[in-house]
Design a protein around this motif. Structure first.
Motif, PDB file in Angstrom:
ATOM      1  N   GLY A  67       0.818  -1.203   0.000  1.00  0.00           N
ATOM      2  CA  GLY A  67       0.000   0.000   0.000  1.00  0.00           C
ATOM      3  C   GLY A  67       0.856   1.258   0.000  1.00  0.00           C
ATOM      4  O   GLY A  67       2.077   1.192   0.128  1.00  0.00           O
ATOM      5  N   ASN A  69       2.913   4.090   1.127  1.00  0.00           N
ATOM      6  CA  ASN A  69       3.672   4.312   2.357  1.00  0.00           C
ATOM      7  C   ASN A  69       4.837   5.252   2.034  1.00  0.00           C
ATOM      8  O   ASN A  69       5.987   4.838   1.962  1.00  0.00           O
ATOM      9  CB  ASN A  69       4.182   2.981   2.913  1.00  0.00           C
ATOM     10  CG  ASN A  69       4.974   3.141   4.195  1.00  0.00           C
ATOM     11  OD1 ASN A  69       4.745   4.078   4.955  1.00  0.00           O
ATOM     12  ND2 ASN A  69       5.907   2.236   4.439  1.00  0.00           N
ATOM     13  N   GLY A  77      -1.332   5.554   3.031  1.00  0.00           N
ATOM     14  CA  GLY A  77      -2.634   5.022   2.655  1.00  0.00           C
ATOM     15  C   GLY A  77      -2.979   3.797   3.471  1.00  0.00           C
ATOM     16  O   GLY A  77      -2.460   3.584   4.566  1.00  0.00           O
ATOM     17  N   THR A  78      -3.865   2.993   2.941  1.00  0.00           N
ATOM     18  CA  THR A  78      -4.329   1.789   3.628  1.00  0.00           C
ATOM     19  C   THR A  78      -3.210   0.747   3.709  1.00  0.00           C
ATOM     20  O   THR A  78      -2.593   0.438   2.688  1.00  0.00           O
ATOM     21  CB  THR A  78      -5.529   1.184   2.885  1.00  0.00           C
ATOM     22  OG1 THR A  78      -6.560   2.167   2.771  1.00  0.00           O
ATOM     23  CG2 THR A  78      -6.058  -0.044   3.611  1.00  0.00           C
ATOM     24  N   TYR A  80      -2.366  -2.747   3.494  1.00  0.00           N
ATOM     25  CA  TYR A  80      -2.971  -4.003   3.060  1.00  0.00           C
ATOM     26  C   TYR A  80      -2.205  -5.197   3.621  1.00  0.00           C
ATOM     27  O   TYR A  80      -1.059  -5.060   4.065  1.00  0.00           O
ATOM     28  CB  TYR A  80      -3.012  -4.059   1.535  1.00  0.00           C
ATOM     29  CG  TYR A  80      -4.030  -3.100   0.948  1.00  0.00           C
ATOM     30  CD1 TYR A  80      -5.340  -3.493   0.733  1.00  0.00           C
ATOM     31  CD2 TYR A  80      -3.672  -1.783   0.642  1.00  0.00           C
ATOM     32  CE1 TYR A  80      -6.277  -2.610   0.223  1.00  0.00           C
ATOM     33  CE2 TYR A  80      -4.600  -0.898   0.137  1.00  0.00           C
ATOM     34  CZ  TYR A  80      -5.899  -1.314  -0.077  1.00  0.00           C
ATOM     35  OH  TYR A  80      -6.823  -0.434  -0.567  1.00  0.00           O
ATOM     36  N   SER A 101      -7.145  -1.243  -5.661  1.00  0.00           N
ATOM     37  CA  SER A 101      -7.314  -0.346  -4.514  1.00  0.00           C
ATOM     38  C   SER A 101      -6.039   0.430  -4.224  1.00  0.00           C
ATOM     39  O   SER A 101      -6.075   1.632  -3.942  1.00  0.00           O
ATOM     40  CB  SER A 101      -7.725  -1.161  -3.276  1.00  0.00           C
ATOM     41  OG  SER A 101      -8.977  -1.792  -3.479  1.00  0.00           O
ATOM     42  N   GLU A 105      -5.476   4.657  -4.565  1.00  0.00           N
ATOM     43  CA  GLU A 105      -4.942   5.549  -3.535  1.00  0.00           C
ATOM     44  C   GLU A 105      -3.723   6.315  -4.045  1.00  0.00           C
ATOM     45  O   GLU A 105      -3.550   7.494  -3.721  1.00  0.00           O
ATOM     46  CB  GLU A 105      -4.592   4.741  -2.280  1.00  0.00           C
ATOM     47  CG  GLU A 105      -5.818   4.222  -1.546  1.00  0.00           C
ATOM     48  CD  GLU A 105      -5.499   3.650  -0.185  1.00  0.00           C
ATOM     49  OE1 GLU A 105      -4.292   3.533   0.151  1.00  0.00           O
ATOM     50  OE2 GLU A 105      -6.439   3.332   0.559  1.00  0.00           O
TER      51      GLU A 105
END
Length: 241
Positions: A67, A69, A77-78, A80, A101, A105
């Protein structure tokens, strides 16, 4: 001496879709100045510089195999699940959703270069980076990573697949890798996930969305040009080999 600073009237965007052996590539490279070539190499961390001579805009890249970073720019972000867990599902459709996804982002933050996914092969349980590598099986890793990469590509995000190749030690990994393996082992196991991703990259989809992402930045994956029509397609889970 190679030509530099030529006035051939080409832009990087003009090269979209052209084969890697098109003579216009040489003409385009002749337009670069020594200063631009130097900056392109020296200022290549988490970004690429603008090249006015060929109409290339500056871009932002970011790290994060699981994700967004970006500790460099302070954008996150998220988080994962790790690539190990995603590979354990044997589910390419799920990997495709994760890649989409992540790509969304990145695009929302106007960052279009993704330093990931990582896809070295698990060789020992003591490798410090096993958490960001998929599997001890190069084929499994290749198809899961390919699904993520193509999904991110639909969002306009291009992947820097890493860490090529046989990154099997963490101590002094940037100075003195001491990895022992045969050429056949390297080709059939450790390079396999990289090969699968390049051969199955959806170049046609990326070309189709280039107009959208060029509002922020432009990228052409010239290092791995497709020699013909796209070979990429979304495979169902039962087609996993």
């Amino acid at each position: 001496m190679p030509a530099t600073g030529a006035k051939n009237g080409l832009k990087l965007a003009d090269m979209m879709g052209k084969p890697y052996d098109d003579p216009d590539w040489e003409l385009l490279l002749d337009q670069l100045t020594p200063e631009e070539m130097s900056q392109l190499v020296q200022i290549g961390g988490f970004s690429t510089v603008a090249l006015d001579s060929v109409g290339k805009k500056a871009t932002m890249d970011s790290d994060g195999t699981g994700g967004l970073n970006d500790w460099y720019a302070g954008v996150y972000g998220t988080p994962y699940p790790t690539e190990v867990l995603i590979a354990q599902t044997w589910n390419k459709d799920l990997a495709y959703e994760v890649g989409g996804s992540i790509g969304q982002e990145y695009a929302d933050c106007h960052i279009y270069g993704w330093y990931g996914p990582a896809m070295n092969t698990h060789r020992t349980a003591f490798n410090g980076r096993n958490f960001e590598y998929y599997s001890e099986d190069g084929v499994l890793a290749g198809y899961i990573a390919s699904a993520e990469i193509n999904a991110a590509g639909e969002k306009g995000v291009y992947a820097y697949i890493k860490h090529f190749v046989a990154n099997d030690q963490e101590i002094n990994r940037c100075t003195a890798q001491q990895i022992y393996l045969t050429e056949q082992t390297l080709r059939e196991i450790y390079m396999k996930p990289f090969e699968i991703c390049v051969k199955n990259y959806d170049y046609d989809t990326f070309s189709a969305i280039a107009g959208k992402i060029s509002r922020h930045n432009f990228f052409l994956p010239f290092s791995v040009q497709s020699p013909g029509p796209s070979r990429a397609r979304r495979l169902s889970n039962r087609e996993m080999v």
